[in-house]
Design a protein around this motif. Structure first.
Motif, PDB file in Angstrom:
ATOM      1  N   SER A 276       1.063  -1.091   0.030  1.00  0.00           N
ATOM      2  CA  SER A 276      -0.018   0.071  -0.072  1.00  0.00           C
ATOM      3  C   SER A 276       0.792   1.116  -0.023  1.00  0.00           C
ATOM      4  CB  SER A 276      -0.968   0.000   1.315  1.00  0.00           C
ATOM      5  OG  SER A 276      -1.699  -1.172   1.185  1.00  0.00           O
ATOM      6  N   CYS A 277       0.293   2.256  -0.644  1.00  0.00           N
ATOM      7  CA  CYS A 277       1.102   3.512  -0.672  1.00  0.00           C
ATOM      8  C   CYS A 277       0.231   4.443  -0.261  1.00  0.00           C
ATOM      9  CB  CYS A 277       1.721   3.822  -1.998  1.00  0.00           C
ATOM     10  SG  CYS A 277       2.145   5.422  -2.229  1.00  0.00           S
ATOM     11  N   ALA A 278       0.091   5.094   0.830  1.00  0.00           N
ATOM     12  CA  ALA A 278      -0.680   6.156   1.413  1.00  0.00           C
ATOM     13  C   ALA A 278      -0.232   7.551   1.070  1.00  0.00           C
ATOM     14  CB  ALA A 278      -1.199   5.785   3.016  1.00  0.00           C
ATOM     15  N   ALA A 279      -1.128   8.290   0.416  1.00  0.00           N
ATOM     16  CA  ALA A 279      -0.455   9.553   0.091  1.00  0.00           C
ATOM     17  C   ALA A 279      -1.323  10.756   0.873  1.00  0.00           C
ATOM     18  CB  ALA A 279      -0.904   9.756  -1.518  1.00  0.00           C
ATOM     19  N   SER A 280      -0.661  11.802   1.106  1.00  0.00           N
ATOM     20  CA  SER A 280      -1.149  12.805   1.736  1.00  0.00           C
ATOM     21  C   SER A 280      -0.910  14.288   1.190  1.00  0.00           C
ATOM     22  CB  SER A 280      -0.961  12.931   3.242  1.00  0.00           C
ATOM     23  OG  SER A 280       0.602  12.946   3.493  1.00  0.00           O
ATOM     24  N   GLY A 281      -1.409  15.328   1.419  1.00  0.00           N
ATOM     25  CA  GLY A 281      -1.165  16.518   0.636  1.00  0.00           C
ATOM     26  C   GLY A 281      -2.059  16.570  -0.525  1.00  0.00           C
ATOM     27  N   ARG A 282      -1.211  17.255  -1.605  1.00  0.00           N
ATOM     28  CA  ARG A 282      -2.174  17.759  -2.613  1.00  0.00           C
ATOM     29  C   ARG A 282      -2.152  16.197  -3.464  1.00  0.00           C
ATOM     30  NH1 ARG A 282      -2.119  20.599  -7.678  1.00  0.00           N
ATOM     31  NH2 ARG A 282       0.149  20.835  -7.680  1.00  0.00           N
ATOM     32  N   THR A 283      -3.259  15.486  -3.472  1.00  0.00           N
ATOM     33  CA  THR A 283      -3.178  14.272  -4.457  1.00  0.00           C
ATOM     34  C   THR A 283      -4.042  14.239  -5.625  1.00  0.00           C
ATOM     35  OG1 THR A 283      -4.891  13.150  -3.235  1.00  0.00           O
ATOM     36  CG2 THR A 283      -2.632  12.831  -2.080  1.00  0.00           C
ATOM     37  N   PHE A 284      -4.731  15.282  -5.768  1.00  0.00           N
ATOM     38  CA  PHE A 284      -5.440  15.272  -7.264  1.00  0.00           C
ATOM     39  C   PHE A 284      -4.740  15.262  -8.354  1.00  0.00           C
ATOM     40  CE2 PHE A 284      -9.472  15.963  -9.136  1.00  0.00           C
ATOM     41  CZ  PHE A 284      -9.210  16.633 -10.262  1.00  0.00           C
ATOM     42  N   SER A 285      -5.253  14.436  -9.210  1.00  0.00           N
ATOM     43  CA  SER A 285      -4.637  14.519 -10.436  1.00  0.00           C
ATOM     44  C   SER A 285      -2.810  13.774 -10.646  1.00  0.00           C
ATOM     45  CB  SER A 285      -4.210  15.871 -11.305  1.00  0.00           C
ATOM     46  OG  SER A 285      -5.700  16.239 -11.709  1.00  0.00           O
ATOM     47  N   THR A 286      -2.734  13.031  -9.597  1.00  0.00           N
ATOM     48  CA  THR A 286      -1.244  12.486  -9.620  1.00  0.00           C
ATOM     49  C   THR A 286      -1.540  11.171 -10.346  1.00  0.00           C
ATOM     50  OG1 THR A 286      -1.983  11.470  -7.391  1.00  0.00           O
ATOM     51  CG2 THR A 286      -0.617  13.493  -7.216  1.00  0.00           C
ATOM     52  N   THR A 287      -0.234  10.803 -10.888  1.00  0.00           N
ATOM     53  CA  THR A 287      -0.005   9.527 -11.551  1.00  0.00           C
ATOM     54  C   THR A 287       0.971   9.024 -10.601  1.00  0.00           C
ATOM     55  OG1 THR A 287      -0.195  10.216 -13.894  1.00  0.00           O
ATOM     56  CG2 THR A 287       1.095   8.284 -13.363  1.00  0.00           C
TER      57      THR A 287
ATOM     58  N   TYR B 270       9.449   1.059  -3.774  1.00  0.00           N
ATOM     59  CA  TYR B 270       9.044   2.446  -3.761  1.00  0.00           C
ATOM     60  C   TYR B 270       7.893   2.937  -4.366  1.00  0.00           C
ATOM     61  CZ  TYR B 270      13.742   2.657  -2.116  1.00  0.00           C
ATOM     62  OH  TYR B 270      15.249   2.404  -1.631  1.00  0.00           O
ATOM     63  N   CYS B 271       7.139   3.832  -3.711  1.00  0.00           N
ATOM     64  CA  CYS B 271       5.954   4.404  -4.398  1.00  0.00           C
ATOM     65  C   CYS B 271       6.521   5.734  -4.879  1.00  0.00           C
ATOM     66  CB  CYS B 271       4.938   4.605  -3.411  1.00  0.00           C
ATOM     67  SG  CYS B 271       3.653   5.244  -4.066  1.00  0.00           S
ATOM     68  N   ALA B 272       5.924   6.129  -5.973  1.00  0.00           N
ATOM     69  CA  ALA B 272       6.216   7.355  -6.382  1.00  0.00           C
ATOM     70  C   ALA B 272       5.074   8.190  -7.130  1.00  0.00           C
ATOM     71  CB  ALA B 272       7.436   7.448  -7.732  1.00  0.00           C
ATOM     72  N   ALA B 273       5.169   9.551  -7.115  1.00  0.00           N
ATOM     73  CA  ALA B 273       4.068  10.265  -7.564  1.00  0.00           C
ATOM     74  C   ALA B 273       4.377  11.483  -8.642  1.00  0.00           C
ATOM     75  CB  ALA B 273       3.163  10.886  -6.633  1.00  0.00           C
ATOM     76  N   ARG B 274       3.934  11.881  -9.598  1.00  0.00           N
ATOM     77  CA  ARG B 274       3.806  12.981 -10.373  1.00  0.00           C
ATOM     78  C   ARG B 274       2.569  13.592 -10.771  1.00  0.00           C
ATOM     79  NH1 ARG B 274       5.229  11.055 -16.425  1.00  0.00           N
ATOM     80  NH2 ARG B 274       6.287  13.138 -16.349  1.00  0.00           N
ATOM     81  N   TYR B 275       2.737  14.915 -10.824  1.00  0.00           N
ATOM     82  CA  TYR B 275       1.513  15.672 -11.216  1.00  0.00           C
ATOM     83  C   TYR B 275       1.187  15.736 -12.884  1.00  0.00           C
ATOM     84  CZ  TYR B 275       0.863  17.540  -6.354  1.00  0.00           C
ATOM     85  OH  TYR B 275       0.896  17.674  -4.899  1.00  0.00           O
TER      86      TYR B 275
END
Length: 123
Positions: free
Chosen positions: A21-32, A94-99
């Motif tokens: 699982s990768c829990a995201a917080s903050g500005r998560t809208f429109s993230t890949t 690792y979990c990663a994100a980009r907008y």
């Protein structure tokens, strides 16, 4: 910005399953979101990615048919279901994100990273 925290790693026998699982917080809208992994002595490699809508996913050939990436935007969480695990799947994941942009297999294109979770598959 996005903060990412992975969980779910552990020790499993070959042929077994794990769900990360990768829990995201903050500005998560429109993230890949994407999962990468790094085995000892090797470079970090792309495993799977998923767009914000969840309708588009991409997998590395080495995990295709065994791993499934998904996300629950209401819970701000991405998942990696790993089945039929092999010893060569042993790595830190690792979990990663980009907008806004689509899925990329290049780690340089991701701006946010979690701390990683260890997956060890015993043969």
């Amino acid at each position: 910005q996005v903060q990412l925290v992975e969980s779910g790693g552990g020790l499993v026998q070959a042929g077994g399953s794990l769900r990360l699982s990768c829990a995201a917080s903050g500005r998560t809208f429109s993230t890949t979101m994407a999962w990468f992994r790094q085995a000892p002595g090797k470079e970090r490699e792309f495993v799977a990615g998923i767009k914000w809508s969840g309708g588009t996913t991409i997998y590395a050939d080495s995990v295709k048919g065994r791993f499934t990436i998904s996300r629950d935007n209401a819970k701000n969480t991405a998942y990696l279901q790993m089945n039929s695990l092999k010893a060569e799947d042993t790595a830190v994941y690792y979990c990663a994100a980009r907008y806004y942009y689509g899925i990329s297999s290049a780690e340089r294109n991701y701006d946010y990273w979690g701390q990683g979770t260890q997956v060890t598959v015993s043969s």
